[in-house]
Design a protein around this motif. Sequence first.
Motif, short mmCIF file in Angstrom:
data_model
loop_
_atom_site.label_atom_id
_atom_site.label_comp_id
_atom_site.label_asym_id
_atom_site.label_seq_id
_atom_site.Cartn_x
_atom_site.Cartn_y
_atom_site.Cartn_z
N LEU A 52 83.30 135.06 16.42
CA LEU A 52 83.74 133.59 15.18
C LEU A 52 84.57 133.45 16.11
O LEU A 52 85.19 132.23 15.83
CB LEU A 52 84.00 133.49 13.98
CG LEU A 52 84.35 132.49 13.03
CD1 LEU A 52 83.07 132.44 12.49
CD2 LEU A 52 85.71 133.38 12.26
N PRO A 63 90.01 129.62 13.19
CA PRO A 63 88.53 130.13 12.49
C PRO A 63 88.42 129.15 11.24
O PRO A 63 86.58 129.31 11.50
CB PRO A 63 89.43 131.82 12.42
CG PRO A 63 90.25 131.35 12.96
CD PRO A 63 91.09 130.13 12.88
N VAL A 64 88.78 128.33 9.95
CA VAL A 64 88.64 128.15 9.43
C VAL A 64 87.07 127.40 9.26
O VAL A 64 86.11 126.59 9.15
CB VAL A 64 89.32 127.61 7.80
CG1 VAL A 64 88.81 126.83 7.36
CG2 VAL A 64 89.97 128.93 7.49
N LYS A 65 87.62 126.39 10.38
CA LYS A 65 86.87 125.54 10.80
C LYS A 65 85.63 126.09 11.63
O LYS A 65 84.28 125.71 11.45
CB LYS A 65 87.45 124.35 12.29
CG LYS A 65 88.01 123.79 11.34
CD LYS A 65 87.86 121.92 11.00
CE LYS A 65 88.84 121.34 10.60
NZ LYS A 65 88.60 120.11 9.66
N GLU A 67 84.08 128.63 10.50
CA GLU A 67 83.12 129.49 10.21
C GLU A 67 82.19 127.90 8.55
O GLU A 67 81.87 128.15 8.56
CB GLU A 67 84.39 130.70 9.05
CG GLU A 67 83.67 130.97 7.43
CD GLU A 67 82.21 131.67 7.78
OE1 GLU A 67 82.05 132.31 8.49
OE2 GLU A 67 81.99 132.49 6.64
N GLU A 68 82.91 126.88 8.60
CA GLU A 68 82.65 126.11 7.75
C GLU A 68 81.16 125.25 8.63
O GLU A 68 79.89 125.32 7.35
CB GLU A 68 83.22 124.79 8.33
CG GLU A 68 84.85 124.62 7.31
CD GLU A 68 85.74 123.37 7.11
OE1 GLU A 68 86.49 122.63 6.15
OE2 GLU A 68 85.71 122.65 7.26
N THR A 71 78.43 127.97 8.00
CA THR A 71 77.99 128.26 7.45
C THR A 71 76.94 127.04 6.66
O THR A 71 76.34 126.70 5.81
CB THR A 71 78.77 128.15 5.71
OG1 THR A 71 79.82 126.89 5.90
CG2 THR A 71 79.33 129.87 6.24
N PHE A 72 77.79 125.90 7.56
CA PHE A 72 76.65 124.67 7.16
C PHE A 72 75.53 124.83 7.40
O PHE A 72 74.24 124.23 7.41
CB PHE A 72 77.26 123.50 7.86
CG PHE A 72 77.02 122.08 7.79
CD1 PHE A 72 76.81 121.42 6.17
CD2 PHE A 72 76.51 121.63 8.73
CE1 PHE A 72 76.18 120.28 5.96
CE2 PHE A 72 75.85 120.25 8.36
CZ PHE A 72 75.11 119.79 7.22
N HIS A 128 64.99 128.00 4.07
CA HIS A 128 66.11 127.08 5.10
C HIS A 128 65.13 126.16 5.05
O HIS A 128 64.82 125.55 4.20
CB HIS A 128 65.34 127.94 6.60
CG HIS A 128 66.19 126.85 7.75
ND1 HIS A 128 65.88 125.91 8.01
CD2 HIS A 128 67.09 127.79 7.90
CE1 HIS A 128 66.90 126.05 9.52
NE2 HIS A 128 67.45 127.04 9.51
N VAL B 175 85.75 124.11 3.47
CA VAL B 175 84.80 123.87 3.23
C VAL B 175 83.57 124.58 3.11
O VAL B 175 83.10 125.03 4.33
CB VAL B 175 84.53 122.31 2.64
CG1 VAL B 175 84.09 122.00 3.40
CG2 VAL B 175 83.17 122.54 1.85
N PHE B 176 82.67 125.34 2.71
CA PHE B 176 81.58 126.33 3.34
C PHE B 176 80.68 125.77 2.50
O PHE B 176 80.54 125.80 1.65
CB PHE B 176 82.57 128.16 3.32
CG PHE B 176 83.53 128.27 4.09
CD1 PHE B 176 83.93 128.13 4.90
CD2 PHE B 176 84.85 128.42 2.81
CE1 PHE B 176 84.17 128.15 5.77
CE2 PHE B 176 85.73 128.63 3.64
CZ PHE B 176 86.10 128.65 5.00
N GLY B 177 79.26 126.46 3.15
CA GLY B 177 77.99 126.04 3.13
C GLY B 177 77.81 124.47 2.96
O GLY B 177 77.78 124.00 3.39
N SER B 178 76.14 124.74 2.44
CA SER B 178 75.42 123.23 2.40
C SER B 178 74.26 122.96 0.90
O SER B 178 74.67 123.79 0.43
CB SER B 178 74.82 122.47 3.98
OG SER B 178 73.86 124.08 4.05
#
Lengths: 170, 765
Positions: A52, A63-65, A67-68, A71-72, A128, B175-178
């Motif tokens: 990451l 790193p936050v971006k 991870e965003e 996780t999306f 999924h 913001v994490f996840g969906s």
Amino acid sequence: MSSPTSTVDLKDASLLARLQDLVAASPVPEAAISEVLQVLQKARGYIDEEALRLAASLTGLSPVKVEELCTFYSLVLREPVGTHVLRICDSIACHMAGAQDILTQARQHSGVDLGEVSRSGKLTVIPHVCIGLCDRAPALMVDDQALGPVDTQTLTRLLAQLEADIWKPS
Amino acid sequence: MKHVFFLDGQEIPFIPGQNVLEAAIAAGKDQQIPYFCFHPALGSLGACRQCAVKIYAHDSKHPPRITMACLLPASDALQLATLEDDVHTEHREIIELLMTNHPLDCPVCDEGGQCHLQDMTVQTGHSVRHYSGPKRTYRNQDLGPLVYQEMNRCITCYRCVRFYQDAAQGEDFGVFGSRNRVSFGRLEDGPLESPFSGNLVEVCPTGVFTDKVFRHDYVRVWDLQQGPSVCPHCAVGCNTTPGARLGTLRRIRNRIRPEINGHFLCDRGRYAFPYVTANSRPLQPRLMGETTRQDAVLRQLASRLEEGRSGFLGSPREDLQSNLGLFALADCLHAPFAAVTSSWAEALAQQCLALPQAPSLQEVAAADRIVVIGDLDSIAPMAGFAVRQALRQGAALTVLASSRTELAQKGDYRPLRPSALRDQVAQLADDPCLQGGRFPVLLATAETLGPSGLYALRKTLEKLPANARAGAFVNRPNLFGAAYFAADGHTERLQQALRQRKINHLLCLGADPLGEDWGAGTWRTLAPGLDGLTLLDMVDSETARSAETLIPVAAFPERAGLFVNYEGRIQAFSPVYRREAQVLHSAVHGSGFPEAAGGVKHPLGPPPPLFWLGRLAEMLHLHEAWQKRLDFYLHFLCPERPDPEGPGVLLPDTIRARFEIAAVPAARAVTPEQWELDIFRWYGGETLADMADELHSLAPARGLRVHPNVQAAAATLHGPCGELRLPVIACAEMVQGVIAIDQEGFAELGLYPGDPVEVSWEQRQ
Ligand code: SF4
Ligand code: SF4
Ligand code: FES
Ligand code: FES
């Protein structure tokens, strides 16, 4: 895009060169992030902390971006997985066509919770979002291969093949 | 031309460019349109789908339809309705959807009573949840000592991340996840890094982010006493709303002031307030270390002043009237007075004042060419916030500093030693970084630049287009007010009087001449000549501990006063609550206060400085003369008294002009081989703020910050007033040849930013 968890060293020169090429070929470094993650996931099996941070520093994103993004997109794995990954669609069309039963059956077979590696090490089951096979609902993906519609019998057969390591993508 | 549209048949005025929701809120019609994701300072997103209105087209082709008010540009004669069944249904059903996973925990939620979600839910009439399945739950993160997270309460309006990433440009929150598994926080547990993190508490319309410091001593907001105040922690003067209960201060919230802080505050402004409740805060008069009565201390002090051997020292940390009151008393007694503790600080103040009218932060946000000099975020964080807003609009930023600060990472960074920085400022007029813009702005941290650098800045400004503006910042709320009396040589005359034994007693107000104030090294060498020092202050300090007489004063939210900010904007603040203090019962007698009913709990805490000064004037039979002088000075500086609820009044330009002729001491010459000092601060540090435990727990370690090529473990710096030995902290972002130290360090050494310094390095073992 998953593959068995491997331990390709992130300092591996050819891997790094490949990643740098991807970034260089991109109009802005940030735009290369999805491809960088794909390559890293292929090489490592999943995106660990080190990968990451490498992806972040290569693309100039925080790193936050990164991870965003990880996780999306549910295709990006942030935890180790088994030899095969079963992604079972639970979005609306598949849900209506009985995705819950498929999901339950696969989970019971794996003997562990969703997202975890089965004891045999062969399998990880993940729910999924829609994989674009609504016309063949309920649908799923075995590694990179899409399948649908799936019923309990085809699933039983598929699971047995995966366990026995005799499953082949068509 | 007046623009209006119609909402349920009522005329709503709007300014072109506004959306329907914005105009309706401005017109006080938000009762009709519930909303979540829209925020006046963050704009529209269209994410929550709550702000439905029905639009009637003016033709026969388009049937009326429901649309989102926050995404609909206001236009003339638009016909909109909300008082219709389908709109109501939409409002009610959307909020029910948003509430699907919301816990039923209002009774234990800190947001209760000030919760936008609560208000909207009640307003739209959603009262029964049809969903009965399991709710989504999260593991909360520990985000440090300032902000508390309870993720289950989220309604995914995205305000927090829009604030943190877009407005404040912080990088450690996202913001994490969906889908329905979205969460907002950090990559991992740990304190939020942005100097503006506390605003999450106010932008979040639910109880996900709440004030962790307020939590320690919580009351429901309807039980709070609140009022208009001004932040006392730097020269920006953001508008605040302190909240108190039962005589103690519980929290600080933003008070909207478009010209200055808009909807936001920095974390120093929000979380420094526990200096008011600190155990170390002096609440009783102390004479030779013994708690004493107000009348006794006043008698002793009056007789001290009668001897005619007292000097007076004001402070940029204290408000305008108190400084004027002290000045007036000194004047009545023909005694020497200084507003700041060193000649350097005096020159600095004069050069700040001599700058032409500074831009407001609202104007800074509209600038398109910006030069920042020094670490602006660490001195006046909201000024740094305004720069970020300009960056979002495409402004070009250049940062001149001795280390790569966070702002420097967002613009063109020019690493410079302080001496080189002064030279560069003198050359800026022809620099490409200021060319081609519409509105150039230069923002300097006054201390890094020093008096001669500020002078150079003023000269540069004269060569730039007429609309170019500059502002200089310090971490004191009233340098600009106190300094009006920093006439040439005041400080030097006061110190001279002490040296020549013309005075042997010093009456200080809110100053720390024996501790961390500029020039403290000199004061310490003069201290043996003192036969007594009296301090009026609201915090514990080195000077407070060595003072013979310590007189406690009301903290800022406990009194009325005036601060003059970096623009020369005079802002008034009102008393919000009355501090309660335990006092000796007998101490009340003769103090002029009514006696407390029912015993030892005196309803009044320490009185403001003006009370003490007025009483002293009375006892010296000078009250009339004192009052006259005070009124005269006050009228001279601000003929029009600002309203605490208003935008303040600006000092007239004619008053500033007096300082243009002030002498500028030359900066000390530095050769490239010499080590040079710069000042190191952090956004939460300031004299009062250092008393706030939670905020202070985030303070970086003390040390000598140098480029990592220095191989030493520690070093001793040698200055004219003393030595300073501290561990070395390697900082990859520092310019070589520079050592950054804190203000206390400078006070210890008797040196100033930009001075060369002798160093003895201690090699690692
Ligand atoms: S945490 Fe608060 S501000 Fe952020 S999306 Fe959720 S409700 Fe909105
Ligand atoms: S920028 Fe200054 S005045 Fe504004 S809140 Fe922060 S410390 Fe207070
Ligand atoms: S909903 Fe399952 S593939 Fe689209
Ligand atoms: S406020 Fe309009 S959609 Fe959220």
